[in-house]
Design an enzyme around this catalytic site. Structure first.
Site, mmCIF file in Angstrom:
data_model
loop_
_atom_site.group_PDB
_atom_site.id
_atom_site.type_symbol
_atom_site.label_atom_id
_atom_site.label_comp_id
_atom_site.label_asym_id
_atom_site.label_seq_id
_atom_site.Cartn_x
_atom_site.Cartn_y
_atom_site.Cartn_z
ATOM 1 N N GLU A 154 24.403 60.265 12.571
ATOM 2 C CA GLU A 154 24.357 59.401 13.767
ATOM 3 C C GLU A 154 25.753 58.802 13.886
ATOM 4 O OE1 GLU A 154 24.628 57.019 16.025
ATOM 5 O OE2 GLU A 154 23.072 55.567 15.510
ATOM 6 N N THR A 181 34.233 60.511 9.623
ATOM 7 C CA THR A 181 33.516 60.525 8.340
ATOM 8 C C THR A 181 32.339 61.499 8.413
ATOM 9 O OG1 THR A 181 34.028 58.173 8.224
ATOM 10 C CG2 THR A 181 32.544 59.031 6.562
ATOM 11 N N GLY A 213 27.615 56.393 10.983
ATOM 12 C CA GLY A 213 28.964 55.826 10.934
ATOM 13 C C GLY A 213 29.886 56.527 11.902
ATOM 14 N N CYS A 219 26.430 51.205 18.379
ATOM 15 C CA CYS A 219 26.705 52.622 18.662
ATOM 16 C C CYS A 219 26.307 52.993 20.091
ATOM 17 C CB CYS A 219 26.025 53.516 17.646
ATOM 18 S SG CYS A 219 24.279 53.176 17.442
ATOM 19 N N LYS A 223 23.997 54.079 -0.269
ATOM 20 C CA LYS A 223 25.329 53.439 -0.298
ATOM 21 C C LYS A 223 25.550 52.722 1.027
ATOM 22 C CE LYS A 223 29.489 54.082 0.916
ATOM 23 N NZ LYS A 223 29.903 52.672 1.115
ATOM 24 N N GLU A 245 35.726 55.988 21.029
ATOM 25 C CA GLU A 245 34.884 54.799 20.847
ATOM 26 C C GLU A 245 35.724 53.659 20.272
ATOM 27 O OE1 GLU A 245 32.062 55.263 17.650
ATOM 28 O OE2 GLU A 245 30.462 54.413 18.870
HETATM 29 P P1 NDP Z 1 32.769 54.935 8.443
HETATM 30 O O1 NDP Z 1 32.281 56.190 9.013
HETATM 31 O O2 NDP Z 1 34.089 54.907 7.765
HETATM 32 O O3 NDP Z 1 31.717 54.322 7.391
HETATM 33 C C1 NDP Z 1 30.326 54.486 7.419
HETATM 34 C C2 NDP Z 1 29.847 54.676 5.990
HETATM 35 O O4 NDP Z 1 30.408 55.874 5.445
HETATM 36 C C3 NDP Z 1 30.313 53.562 5.058
HETATM 37 O O5 NDP Z 1 29.319 53.314 4.094
HETATM 38 C C4 NDP Z 1 31.546 54.168 4.450
HETATM 39 O O6 NDP Z 1 31.967 53.590 3.253
HETATM 40 C C5 NDP Z 1 31.098 55.592 4.243
HETATM 41 N N1 NDP Z 1 32.175 56.533 4.044
HETATM 42 C C6 NDP Z 1 33.484 56.428 4.417
HETATM 43 N N2 NDP Z 1 34.185 57.528 4.026
HETATM 44 C C7 NDP Z 1 33.300 58.339 3.383
HETATM 45 C C8 NDP Z 1 33.402 59.613 2.756
HETATM 46 N N3 NDP Z 1 34.560 60.293 2.701
HETATM 47 N N4 NDP Z 1 32.299 60.161 2.229
HETATM 48 C C9 NDP Z 1 31.116 59.514 2.284
HETATM 49 N N5 NDP Z 1 30.960 58.295 2.842
HETATM 50 C C10 NDP Z 1 32.032 57.715 3.399
HETATM 51 O O7 NDP Z 1 32.694 53.898 9.541
HETATM 52 P P2 NDP Z 1 33.422 52.511 9.588
HETATM 53 O O8 NDP Z 1 32.446 51.581 9.005
HETATM 54 O O9 NDP Z 1 34.771 52.451 9.006
HETATM 55 O O10 NDP Z 1 33.613 52.458 11.137
HETATM 56 C C11 NDP Z 1 34.517 53.376 11.736
HETATM 57 C C12 NDP Z 1 34.052 53.702 13.076
HETATM 58 O O11 NDP Z 1 32.781 54.318 13.012
HETATM 59 C C13 NDP Z 1 33.820 52.510 13.955
HETATM 60 O O12 NDP Z 1 34.985 52.010 14.496
HETATM 61 C C14 NDP Z 1 32.884 53.095 14.948
HETATM 62 O O13 NDP Z 1 33.588 53.815 15.908
HETATM 63 C C15 NDP Z 1 32.041 54.019 14.150
HETATM 64 N N6 NDP Z 1 30.771 53.448 13.738
HETATM 65 C C16 NDP Z 1 29.653 53.964 14.275
HETATM 66 C C17 NDP Z 1 28.449 53.437 13.932
HETATM 67 C C18 NDP Z 1 27.196 53.971 14.468
HETATM 68 O O14 NDP Z 1 26.214 53.260 14.519
HETATM 69 N N7 NDP Z 1 27.141 55.217 14.844
HETATM 70 C C19 NDP Z 1 28.316 52.306 13.033
HETATM 71 C C20 NDP Z 1 29.559 51.854 12.496
HETATM 72 C C21 NDP Z 1 30.730 52.427 12.843
HETATM 73 P P3 NDP Z 1 32.865 52.261 3.224
HETATM 74 O O15 NDP Z 1 31.969 51.292 2.589
HETATM 75 O O16 NDP Z 1 34.078 52.574 2.418
HETATM 76 O O17 NDP Z 1 33.224 51.917 4.613
#
Ligand code: NDP
Length: 489
Positions: A248, A230, A226, A282, A173, A383
């Site tokens: 991660e 989450t 992410g 990240c 996903k 962050e």
């Molecule tokens: P999220 O953690 O919301 O999203 C990452 C993934 O998880 C997306 O595919 C998202 O779906 C999915 N997701 C969201 N909620 C759930 C759930 N309850 N159960 C399972 N999967 C879920 O990150 P965002 O993209 O909204 O970014 C938020 C923050 O995360 C950023 O501001 C940043 O701080 C951090 N981030 C960190 C990253 C890293 O590399 N470590 C990368 C990106 C973000 P959906 O398609 O709905 O978003």
């Protein structure tokens, strides 16, 4: 309209809808994709479970799966322009940066394809001539792979390549904002020979699709990249059936400049450390931690150069970095800047959302420097994931280390010094998963990537990135069984 790939076919959604993907640089429509439903996610897990339980994928010699990964790398290389264009339009990043990303995706598939068959476990010396004891690997099973929007296909590749090599099946996903290259990848994997049911895809939202993938009892492992909140929810969801969970979750990464550093190089890298991809990285070096004696020289130069960074869309040759991913994300970044100022930071440049001309069409945010920051501030602790550099100062090596380690995260950081012993000493003391010395950002697929503390658990890339997708099994064989009569006859 695509988005749902189940058991080797593009399928129609069961009760879901559609979503229009638009480019964050100017709002132009990119494509419509399936907005998957919970039922679609359940069906995808069933497809992956059936394919895994048939046993045929895991039974293939690892070398054969590795050859499919190498073919995938060749096909990605062949189709690089198409992939890079899709990635640039979904994320708004510069086309040239998207091309670098696809090169890195190719390198990841090549690395895992290349190590296929090189580690078959080990034979244990039991001291017993009538026993053969072996440690072997088995795939974990059905893996849910959930990925974010900043490096869409790269983060997918760090999961898909090792998951496949180890003999797992998966449901992917991608972020609902950036699904295009994940959709392309399904056709590429099929062309490379990956059998039906092994690779499955559901586009859609986290709360709808992701939540099912994180909790379905038929899923054995969840690998997630992410946000922290989450990640915690996924860990809780997985606990009910004791899934293996790797996370991660980003970082609050220190970039330390000592007085004896090559200052010109340190300044140059400090800019890319935090402003590359507008800070949506990240491992971004968002916390500049500089020797107090160097502060004015370093910060004045950074402020002057940051103010001159040109923003623009994927195909604007003059652009040096792109927009943020969404209006919501930009609002969040801006709120962190406002909170920093309210808590006493000095705004040296940036901090104003562009409202005129071309930039007003996209979700742009200017490179921003907050000076005079201290450890308790929200913008230091959380962050922002945007182009926001915070500046802190130190007066001794131990204070620099203490400031750099004062975070709940622990993903990455850098130390700038010309003293080789200090470099090693400080690198050793930093509680972060990657430490660069006199550099920032490089990584190779051969080396592990991941964080200490709340930056996550588990590792991606390197041999450990493969181990995460393996169960370890001990097989013991008694070669001359005879009664022992522990309990008398
Ligand atoms: P999220 O953690 O919301 O999203 C990452 C993934 O998880 C997306 O595919 C998202 O779906 C999915 N997701 C969201 N909620 C759930 C759930 N309850 N159960 C399972 N999967 C879920 O990150 P965002 O993209 O909204 O970014 C938020 C923050 O995360 C950023 O501001 C940043 O701080 C951090 N981030 C960190 C990253 C890293 O590399 N470590 C990368 C990106 C973000 P959906 O398609 O709905 O978003």
């Amino acid at each position: 309209m695509r988005g749902l790939y189940l058991a080797g076919r593009w399928a129609a959604s069961d009760g879901g809808g559609s979503r229009l993907i638009s480019c964050p640089a100017d709002g132009t429509a990119v494509r419509s994709v399936v907005e998957g439903s919970a039922a679609d996610a359940t069906a995808a897990v069933a497809a992956a479970r059936t394919a895994f339980d048939s046993g045929s994928w895991a039974a293939l010699p690892e070398k054969q799966r590795g050859e499919m990964l190498l073919r995938t790398a060749d096909l990605l290389h062949r189709d690089k322009a198409r992939y890079a264009r899709a990635e640039a339009l979904d994320t708004g990043k510069r086309f040239v940066e998207a091309e670098y990303d696809i090169d890195d995706v190719v390198a990841c598939f090549r690395y895992y394809g290349g190590i296929a068959g090189t580690d078959a476990g080990r034979v244990v010396d039991t001291g017993n001539p009538h026993a053969i004891s072996r440690i072997v690997y088995a795939p974990v099973g059905v893996c849910s792979l959930i990925t974010p929007w900043n490096y869409p296909l790269l983060q997918v590749s760090w999961k898909v390549a090792p998951a496949l090599l180890a003999g797992n099946t998966f449901v992917l996903k991608p972020s609902e904002l950036t699904p295009s290259t994940a959709i392309l990848l399904m056709d590429t994997l099929t062309e490379a020979g990956v059998p039906a049911g092994v690779a499955n895809l559901v586009t859609g939202s986290g709360p709808e699709v992701g939540a099912v993938l994180a909790s379905d009892p038929r899923v054995d492992m969840v690998s997630f990249t992410g946000g922290l909140a989450t990640g915690k929810a996924i860990m809780v969801a997985g606990a009910a059936t004791v899934k293996k969970v790797t996370l991660e979750l980003g970082g609050k990464n220190p970039n330390i400049i000592f007085a004896d550093a090559d200052v010109e190089a340190a300044i140059d890298y400090a800019l890319t450390a935090v402003f590359l991809h507008s800070g949506q990285v990240c491992s971004a070096g968002a916390r500049l931690i500089v020797d107090a004696g160097l502060h004015d020289r370093v910060v004045d130069e950074i402020v002057s150069r940051a103010a001159r960074i040109r923003l623009g869309g994927p195909f604007d040759d003059a652009a040096q970095t792109g927009p943020l991913i969404s209006a919501a994300h930009r609002a969040k970044v801006h709120a962190y800047v406002e909170a920093g100022v309210a808590e006493g930071a000095v705004l040296r440049t940036g901090g104003i959302i562009p409202t005129d001309g071309e930039l007003s069409k996209g979700f742009y945010y200017p490179p921003t420097v907050l000076d005079g920051c201290t450890r308790g501030m929200t913008v230091i602790r959380e962050e922002s994931f945007g182009p926001v550099m915070t500046v802190e100062t130190f007066t001794s090596e131990s204070e620099a280390i203490e400031i750099a380690n004062d975070t709940d995260y622990g993903l990455a950081g850098a130390v700038w010094t010309s003293d080789a012993s200090r470099a090693q000493r400080v690198a050793g003391a930093l509680r972060h998963g990657t430490v660069w010395i006199n550099d920032y950002h490089p990584y190779v697929p051969q080396a592990e990537w991941g964080g200490f503390g709340q930056s996550g658990n588990g590792r991606e890339l390197g041999p450990t990135g493969l181990s995460e997708y393996r169960e370890i099994k001990h097989i013991w064989q008694n070669t001359s069984p005879a009664p022992q009569y522990w309990f008398p006859r």
